[in-house]
Design a protein around this motif. Structure first.
Motif, PDB file in Angstrom:
ATOM      1  N   ALA A  30       5.779  12.510   2.852  1.00  0.00           N
ATOM      2  CA  ALA A  30       6.583  11.592   3.668  1.00  0.00           C
ATOM      3  C   ALA A  30       6.987  10.337   2.891  1.00  0.00           C
ATOM      4  N   GLY A  31       6.507  10.196   1.662  1.00  0.00           N
ATOM      5  CA  GLY A  31       6.855   9.049   0.832  1.00  0.00           C
ATOM      6  C   GLY A  31       6.182   7.757   1.232  1.00  0.00           C
ATOM      7  N   LEU A  32       5.076   7.859   1.961  1.00  0.00           N
ATOM      8  CA  LEU A  32       4.444   6.651   2.507  1.00  0.00           C
ATOM      9  C   LEU A  32       3.552   5.920   1.512  1.00  0.00           C
ATOM     10  N   LEU A  33       3.326   6.500   0.338  1.00  0.00           N
ATOM     11  CA  LEU A  33       2.515   5.827  -0.683  1.00  0.00           C
ATOM     12  C   LEU A  33       3.381   5.155  -1.751  1.00  0.00           C
ATOM     13  N   ARG A  34       4.693   5.274  -1.612  1.00  0.00           N
ATOM     14  CA  ARG A  34       5.578   4.634  -2.585  1.00  0.00           C
ATOM     15  C   ARG A  34       5.551   3.116  -2.416  1.00  0.00           C
ATOM     16  N   ARG A  35       5.650   2.400  -3.545  1.00  0.00           N
ATOM     17  CA  ARG A  35       5.656   0.944  -3.505  1.00  0.00           C
ATOM     18  C   ARG A  35       6.914   0.427  -2.809  1.00  0.00           C
ATOM     19  N   ARG A  36       6.773  -0.705  -2.139  1.00  0.00           N
ATOM     20  CA  ARG A  36       7.887  -1.328  -1.415  1.00  0.00           C
ATOM     21  C   ARG A  36       8.198  -2.675  -2.077  1.00  0.00           C
ATOM     22  N   TYR A  37       8.806  -2.625  -3.258  1.00  0.00           N
ATOM     23  CA  TYR A  37       9.030  -3.849  -4.027  1.00  0.00           C
ATOM     24  C   TYR A  37       9.941  -4.824  -3.300  1.00  0.00           C
ATOM     25  N   GLY A  38      10.995  -4.308  -2.681  1.00  0.00           N
ATOM     26  CA  GLY A  38      11.901  -5.192  -1.962  1.00  0.00           C
ATOM     27  C   GLY A  38      11.218  -5.889  -0.804  1.00  0.00           C
ATOM     28  N   TYR A  39      10.425  -5.120  -0.054  1.00  0.00           N
ATOM     29  CA  TYR A  39       9.709  -5.699   1.086  1.00  0.00           C
ATOM     30  C   TYR A  39       8.795  -6.830   0.616  1.00  0.00           C
ATOM     31  N   TYR A  40       8.013  -6.582  -0.420  1.00  0.00           N
ATOM     32  CA  TYR A  40       7.057  -7.608  -0.861  1.00  0.00           C
ATOM     33  C   TYR A  40       7.757  -8.791  -1.522  1.00  0.00           C
ATOM     34  N   ALA A  41       8.888  -8.552  -2.183  1.00  0.00           N
ATOM     35  CA  ALA A  41       9.631  -9.677  -2.762  1.00  0.00           C
ATOM     36  C   ALA A  41      10.085 -10.635  -1.663  1.00  0.00           C
ATOM     37  N   VAL A  42      10.613 -10.067  -0.574  1.00  0.00           N
ATOM     38  CA  VAL A  42      11.064 -10.897   0.550  1.00  0.00           C
ATOM     39  C   VAL A  42       9.871 -11.525   1.267  1.00  0.00           C
ATOM     40  N   LYS A  43       8.831 -10.720   1.521  1.00  0.00           N
ATOM     41  CA  LYS A  43       7.660 -11.207   2.256  1.00  0.00           C
ATOM     42  C   LYS A  43       6.975 -12.345   1.510  1.00  0.00           C
ATOM     43  N   ILE A  44       6.725 -12.158   0.234  1.00  0.00           N
ATOM     44  CA  ILE A  44       6.056 -13.198  -0.552  1.00  0.00           C
ATOM     45  C   ILE A  44       6.955 -14.418  -0.690  1.00  0.00           C
ATOM     46  N   GLY A  45       8.249 -14.195  -0.936  1.00  0.00           N
ATOM     47  CA  GLY A  45       9.173 -15.318  -1.091  1.00  0.00           C
ATOM     48  C   GLY A  45       9.260 -16.175   0.164  1.00  0.00           C
ATOM     49  N   LEU A  46       9.398 -15.535   1.327  1.00  0.00           N
ATOM     50  CA  LEU A  46       9.491 -16.295   2.573  1.00  0.00           C
ATOM     51  C   LEU A  46       8.181 -17.013   2.903  1.00  0.00           C
ATOM     52  N   SER A  78      -2.381 -20.198   5.689  1.00  0.00           N
ATOM     53  CA  SER A  78      -3.543 -19.791   4.889  1.00  0.00           C
ATOM     54  C   SER A  78      -3.888 -18.337   5.173  1.00  0.00           C
ATOM     55  N   ALA A  79      -3.822 -17.955   6.458  1.00  0.00           N
ATOM     56  CA  ALA A  79      -4.108 -16.560   6.819  1.00  0.00           C
ATOM     57  C   ALA A  79      -3.046 -15.628   6.259  1.00  0.00           C
ATOM     58  N   GLN A  80      -1.777 -16.024   6.351  1.00  0.00           N
ATOM     59  CA  GLN A  80      -0.709 -15.171   5.840  1.00  0.00           C
ATOM     60  C   GLN A  80      -0.794 -15.001   4.329  1.00  0.00           C
ATOM     61  N   LEU A  81      -1.154 -16.041   3.618  1.00  0.00           N
ATOM     62  CA  LEU A  81      -1.359 -15.932   2.170  1.00  0.00           C
ATOM     63  C   LEU A  81      -2.554 -15.039   1.864  1.00  0.00           C
ATOM     64  N   ALA A  82      -3.598 -15.162   2.681  1.00  0.00           N
ATOM     65  CA  ALA A  82      -4.783 -14.317   2.490  1.00  0.00           C
ATOM     66  C   ALA A  82      -4.449 -12.850   2.733  1.00  0.00           C
ATOM     67  N   PHE A  83      -3.595 -12.566   3.725  1.00  0.00           N
ATOM     68  CA  PHE A  83      -3.186 -11.183   3.983  1.00  0.00           C
ATOM     69  C   PHE A  83      -2.444 -10.604   2.771  1.00  0.00           C
ATOM     70  N   LEU A  84      -1.592 -11.409   2.155  1.00  0.00           N
ATOM     71  CA  LEU A  84      -0.872 -10.946   0.975  1.00  0.00           C
ATOM     72  C   LEU A  84      -1.834 -10.726  -0.196  1.00  0.00           C
ATOM     73  N   GLY A  85      -2.829 -11.610  -0.314  1.00  0.00           N
ATOM     74  CA  GLY A  85      -3.853 -11.407  -1.341  1.00  0.00           C
ATOM     75  C   GLY A  85      -4.631 -10.128  -1.095  1.00  0.00           C
ATOM     76  N   HIS A  86      -4.882  -9.829   0.171  1.00  0.00           N
ATOM     77  CA  HIS A  86      -5.544  -8.578   0.553  1.00  0.00           C
ATOM     78  C   HIS A  86      -4.708  -7.375   0.112  1.00  0.00           C
ATOM     79  N   ASP A  87      -3.402  -7.440   0.334  1.00  0.00           N
ATOM     80  CA  ASP A  87      -2.516  -6.352  -0.082  1.00  0.00           C
ATOM     81  C   ASP A  87      -2.556  -6.174  -1.601  1.00  0.00           C
ATOM     82  N   ALA A  88      -2.515  -7.287  -2.320  1.00  0.00           N
ATOM     83  CA  ALA A  88      -2.565  -7.209  -3.785  1.00  0.00           C
ATOM     84  C   ALA A  88      -3.888  -6.617  -4.249  1.00  0.00           C
ATOM     85  N   GLY A  89      -4.975  -6.994  -3.572  1.00  0.00           N
ATOM     86  CA  GLY A  89      -6.284  -6.468  -3.942  1.00  0.00           C
ATOM     87  C   GLY A  89      -6.371  -4.961  -3.806  1.00  0.00           C
ATOM     88  N   HIS A  90      -5.586  -4.399  -2.885  1.00  0.00           N
ATOM     89  CA  HIS A  90      -5.561  -2.951  -2.690  1.00  0.00           C
ATOM     90  C   HIS A  90      -4.458  -2.273  -3.501  1.00  0.00           C
TER      91      HIS A  90
END
Length: 344
Positions: A30-46, A78-90
């Motif tokens: 289903a392609g669900l393990l593919r990286r979502r570079y665009g999503y994270y670029a926008v998410k981290i930037g915002l 702080s929580a939203q930044l921590a969630f992104l750090g959690h994603d990076a950790g995985h």
């Protein structure tokens, strides 16, 4: 929960391994393990843009009690930044571990916690969720999550565990400070990799944070700002993580099922739309996240019906409820586990 005999347990694990291979194949196709570079670029930037906007508002408002609203905003950030750090950790953001770890350390530094300490703790949690003695998320001295823990509580922690259902949310006000303190201890004692860079990030965060707060604000407002920021951040983090596992089956000793059953049966999903996805940082898909921790957050919503239907077809309990009901389950579990303490 009942413990199967050893031959039966081996068969369940063998069958579960086969099921997991089938499920993993469906997820990959289903392609669900593919990286979502665009999503994270926008998410981290915002997220970083919003954080910078909060810093600008802090400077413009100056010494005013309106800063308590800014403190509440920073608790969310702080929580939203921590969630992104959690994603990076995985390794959800980039393919390479080094790139994810560098991003994770920067995001953790902005929040003021140790990425290395959190990674070590969280990796153990994912390996043995809700396993008493092995899952560090069950090892919170002021609370008791199993009957075995409730029997071991003495002194002050006996009292807090005894009344833990009523104290749960108030105690979360201390969670932010607890995360900071645990991070400082891990760096101080050299219990992590990249100790020097982590120490510099911790020192920079503490220095800049306290200098800004006590330079811009008068002492009473500064103290109130820190209390609101750290307290609400702790509550937010606790309310985001607790629904995923608390009140679900726990294990001890060797009585643990195989990977698929262990991850699904010990986890709970939280229903909701995009606002729940945002508020909980994707942790509302706890089952899918534990089965496929490297799956980008943006793909978890698409994976959820696939995993749910697969579990239903194979007779595997799949727990899911609304957000408020999940807290009721958590509090009911805490109340039930502490019952022996209230009669002792």
């Amino acid at each position: 929960m009942s413990v199967p005999t050893e031959p039966a347990a081996v068969e369940v694990r063998r069958q579960g391994d086969q099921y997991y291979r089938e499920l993993a194949r469906e997820v990959r196709l289903a392609g669900l393990l593919r990286r979502r570079y665009g999503y994270y670029a926008v998410k981290i930037g915002l997220t970083l843009l919003a954080f910078a906007g909060g810093c600008a508002a802090f400077a413009v408002i100056g010494d005013s009690w309106w800063q308590l609203a800014v403190a509440a905003f920073f608790a969310v950030m702080s929580a939203q930044l921590a969630f992104l750090g959690h994603d990076a950790g995985h390794r959800q953001v980039f393919r390479r571990r080094v790139a994810n770890d560098r991003l994770g350390r920067v995001l953790a530094g902005l929040v003021g916690i140790s990425y290395g300490w959190w990674m070590g703790k969280h990796t153990l949690h994912h390996a043995q969720p809700n396993h008493e003695g092995a899952d560090p998320d069950l090892d919170i001295p002021l609370l008791a999550f199993t009957s075995g823990q409730s029997r071991d509580r003495r002194g002050l922690v006996h009292w807090t565990a005894k009344h833990q259902a009523a104290l749960f949310f108030p105690l979360l006000l201390l969670e932010g400070l607890s995360l900071h303190w645990a991070s400082i201890q891990a760096v101080w004692h050299g219990e992590i990799e990249h100790r020097r860079s982590e120490a510099l990030l911790q020192l920079a965060h503490i220095t800049i944070y306290l200098t800004a707060v006590f330079t811009v604000l008068s002492p009473p407002v500064a103290v109130a700002f820190i209390a609101v920021h750290q307290g609400l951040w702790g509550v937010y983090m606790g309310c985001s993580f607790a629904p995923g596992h608390k009140g679900m089956p726990t294990y001890h000793g060797r009585a643990i099922p195989g990977f698929l059953h262990r991850q699904v049966l010990s986890s709970r999903n939280v229903r909701g739309g995009p606002w729940v996805d945002f508020a909980l940082g994707g942790l509302n898909y706890q089952i899918e996240h534990h089965l496929f921790p490297g799956m980008p957050r943006a793909n978890l919503r698409r994976a959820q019906p696939l995993v749910r239907d697969f579990c239903t077809a194979h007779g595997i309990d799949y727990a899911q409820c609304g957000l408020l009901r999940s807290y009721r389950y958590v509090l009911a579990h805490l109340h039930d586990v502490s019952a022996p303490l209230r009669v002792s």
